[in-house]
Design an enzyme around this catalytic site. Structure first.
Site, short mmCIF file in Angstrom:
data_model
loop_
_atom_site.label_atom_id
_atom_site.label_comp_id
_atom_site.label_asym_id
_atom_site.label_seq_id
_atom_site.Cartn_x
_atom_site.Cartn_y
_atom_site.Cartn_z
N GLY A 15 0.83 -1.20 0.00
CA GLY A 15 0.00 0.00 0.00
C GLY A 15 0.86 1.25 0.00
O GLY A 15 1.89 1.29 0.67
N ARG A 76 1.03 -4.95 -5.78
CA ARG A 76 1.25 -6.22 -5.09
C ARG A 76 1.54 -7.24 -6.18
O ARG A 76 1.01 -7.13 -7.28
CB ARG A 76 0.05 -6.55 -4.22
CG ARG A 76 -0.13 -5.50 -3.12
CD ARG A 76 -1.21 -5.84 -2.13
NE ARG A 76 -1.15 -4.93 -0.97
CZ ARG A 76 -1.98 -3.91 -0.78
NH1 ARG A 76 -2.94 -3.65 -1.64
NH2 ARG A 76 -1.84 -3.14 0.29
N ASP A 107 6.07 -5.15 5.91
CA ASP A 107 6.68 -6.46 6.20
C ASP A 107 6.72 -7.38 4.98
O ASP A 107 7.71 -8.07 4.74
CB ASP A 107 5.90 -7.17 7.32
CG ASP A 107 6.26 -6.63 8.70
OD1 ASP A 107 7.32 -5.98 8.83
OD2 ASP A 107 5.48 -6.86 9.64
N THR A 129 4.40 2.56 5.57
CA THR A 129 3.00 2.13 5.65
C THR A 129 2.26 3.03 6.62
O THR A 129 2.82 3.40 7.66
CB THR A 129 2.86 0.65 6.10
OG1 THR A 129 1.49 0.42 6.47
CG2 THR A 129 3.73 0.30 7.29
N ASP A 131 0.01 2.16 8.46
CA ASP A 131 -0.53 1.36 9.56
C ASP A 131 0.31 1.36 10.84
O ASP A 131 -0.16 0.90 11.88
CB ASP A 131 -0.71 -0.10 9.11
CG ASP A 131 -1.87 -0.25 8.15
OD1 ASP A 131 -2.65 0.70 8.01
OD2 ASP A 131 -1.97 -1.32 7.52
N ASP A 133 2.58 -0.59 11.69
CA ASP A 133 2.55 -1.96 12.23
C ASP A 133 3.83 -2.74 11.96
O ASP A 133 3.80 -3.96 11.80
CB ASP A 133 1.33 -2.71 11.66
CG ASP A 133 1.40 -2.85 10.15
OD1 ASP A 133 2.21 -2.16 9.51
OD2 ASP A 133 0.65 -3.68 9.60
N ARG A 175 -6.65 -2.88 8.73
CA ARG A 175 -7.34 -4.19 8.79
C ARG A 175 -6.72 -5.06 9.88
O ARG A 175 -7.39 -5.77 10.59
CB ARG A 175 -7.21 -4.87 7.42
CG ARG A 175 -8.23 -5.95 7.17
CD ARG A 175 -8.15 -6.41 5.72
NE ARG A 175 -8.42 -5.34 4.77
CZ ARG A 175 -7.89 -5.28 3.55
NH1 ARG A 175 -7.07 -6.22 3.13
NH2 ARG A 175 -8.19 -4.28 2.75
#
Ligand code: ADP
Ligand code: F6P
Length: 328
Positions: A15, A76, A107, A129, A131, A133, A175
C-alpha cells in the site's frame, strides 16, 4: 575507500503511504552525492519482473517532496512470492547493473527484499506504511499524515453528529493494526475504540457493550457518541443499524477509506522519509545487506531483516487505559 555498490535500484511496494516520494528523493540525491547511479523500478516487484526500470537523476525527483502517493507507482505481486519470480527478479537486477536495492514498504515487501538479498542483490528495507505496524521501528512513513487526515475528517463528523445528538461510527484504515484507530480515538475523544488487537471475534458482545455505553452516557448527559472502528471489525453500516434499533439513538456510519492514504505528507513524514532514505543508501555504500532501517528511541538504527520480521509489536496498554479514562 570506494562505495560497495555502483547502481542502486529503488522501488515502492504494498500500500502506498504519504512520504514515499520523500524517501525516493532522499535515496536518489544521497546516492548521487556519493557518486552512485540510481534506477527507479516502477510498480514494486511487478515492475521488476516486467523490467519497468528507469534512470533517476536529481531533477527527476524535483517537486516530489510534498506530493502524496508514489511517483514510482506501487503494486502487489503474487508471482514474486514464488522461487521462480525471485530468481527472475535477481536476474533482472543483474541485467540492469543493480547491485543494491532499496525497498520502501511493509513487512511483506521486506520478505521480498530478503529473497533478493539471498540471491546476491544487496537489499535494504525502509518502513513505509500508514498502519504503523512494523515491530522493529517506532515510526513508519505515512502514519502521521494518515492519522492527521483521519482526525480532521472525524472532527467534521463530530460537529454534525453533535448538532443532531447522534451516534457516529467512523471506520478508519487498519485491517490488521489498530494504531490509526487508537490515535484518532484519543485525539478525537471517542467513547469507543474498536481495534483488531483487542477483538476476540465476538461481534454481538462488542455491539452490546457499545449499546450499554451509549445508554449509560445518555443518562450521564452526553448528547453524542463517537465510535472509531478499525477497518475489518464487522460492517460499520449494519453495526450502525443494529445500534440505532437497540438504543433509539440515531446512528450514522462513515467509512473514511482511501482518502486516509493520500495527501501531502506532514513535516514528520517528510523528515523521517528523508532521513531513512539517506540512511539506507549509506548502508548500501558500506556494503551492508538484508537490513531494515528503523527509528527507535529517537535515533535511526538498522536491524537484520529476519530479526525485524520476527519482532512482535503490542498496543501500549497505557494508551488503551488513557483512551478509556478519557471517554468517561
Ligand atoms: P506490505 O509490504 O505493505 O506488507 P504486502 O504484504 O501486500 O504489503 O506485500 C507487498 C508485496 O511484497 C507482495 O505483493 C509481494 O510481491 C511481496 N511479498 C510479500 N510477501 C513475500 C514473500 N514471503 N516472499 C517474497 N515476496 C513477498
Ligand atoms: O497500506 C495499509 C492499508 O491501507 C491498510 O490499512 C488497509 O487494510 C489496506 O492497506 C487496504 O489495502 P487496499 O489498497 O488493497 O485497499
Amino acid at each position: 575507500m570506494g562505495n560497495a555498490v555502483k547502481t542502486i535500484g529503488v522501488l515502492t511496494s504494498g500500500g502506498d503511504a504519504p512520504g514515499m516520494n520523500a524517501a525516493v528523493r532522499a535515496v536518489v540525491r544521497t546516492a548521487i552525492s556519493l557518486g552512485v547511479r540510481v534506477k527507479g523500478i516502477k510498480k514494486g516487484y511487478n515492475g521488476l519482473l516486467n523490467e519497468e526500470i528507469i534512470d533517476l537523476n536529481s531533477r527527476d525527483v524535483s517537486e516530489t517532496l510534498q506530493r502524496g502517493g508514489t511517483i514510482l507507482y506501487t503494486a502487489r505481486c503474487e508471482e514474486f512470492k514464488t522461487e521462480e519470480g525471485q530468481k527472475r527478479g535477481a536476474e533482472v537486477c543483474r541485467k540492469y547493473g543493480i547491485d543494491g536495492l532499496v525497498v520502501i514498504g511493509g513487512d511483506g515487501s521486506f520478505n521480498g527484499a530478503k529473497k533478493l538479498a539471498e540471491r546476491g542483490i544487496n537489499a535494504i528495507g525502509i518502513p513505509g506504511t500508514i498502519d504503523l505496524d512494523i515491530a522493529c521501528t517506532d515510526y513508519t512513513i505515512g502514519f502521521d499524515t494518515a492519522v492527521n487526515t483521519a482526525m480532521s475528517a472525524i472532527d467534521r463528523i463530530r460537529d454534525t453528529s453533535n448538532s443532531h445528538e447522534r451516534c457516529s461510527i467512523v471506520e478508519v484504515m487498519g485491517r490488521n493494526a489498530g494504531y490509526i484507530a487508537l490515535w484518532c480515538g484519543i485525539a478525537n475523544g471517542a467513547e469507543d475504540i474498536l481495534i483488531p488487537e483487542n477483538f476476540d471475534g465476538n461481534l454481538p458482545r462488542l455491539e452490546q457493550k457499545i449499546i450499554d455505553s451509549i445508554i449509560a452516557n445518555r443518562q450521564k448527559g452526553k448528547t453524542h457518541h463517537l465510535v472509531v472502528n478499525a477497518e475489518g471489525i464487522g460492517n460499520s453500516y449494519s453495526m450502525a443499524r443494529r445500534i440505532e434499533d437497540a438504543t433509539g439513538v440515531e446512528t450514522r456510519a462513515t467509512i473514511l477509506g482511501h482518502m486516509q492514504r493520500g495527501g501531502s505528507p506532514t513535516a514528520v513524514d517528510r523528515m523521517h522519509a528523508s532521513m531513512m532514505g539517506a540512511y539506507a543508501v549509506e548502508l548500501l555504500c558500506k556494503g551492508k545487506t538484508q537490513r531494515v532501517v528503523a527509528y527507535r528511541n529517537g535515533t535511526y538504527v538498522d536491524y537484520d531483516i529476519m530479526e525485524a520480521l520476527e519482532m512482535q509489536k503490542e498496543i501500549d496498554p497505557f494508551m488503551l487505559r488513557v483512551s478509556r479514562m478519557m471517554a468517561r
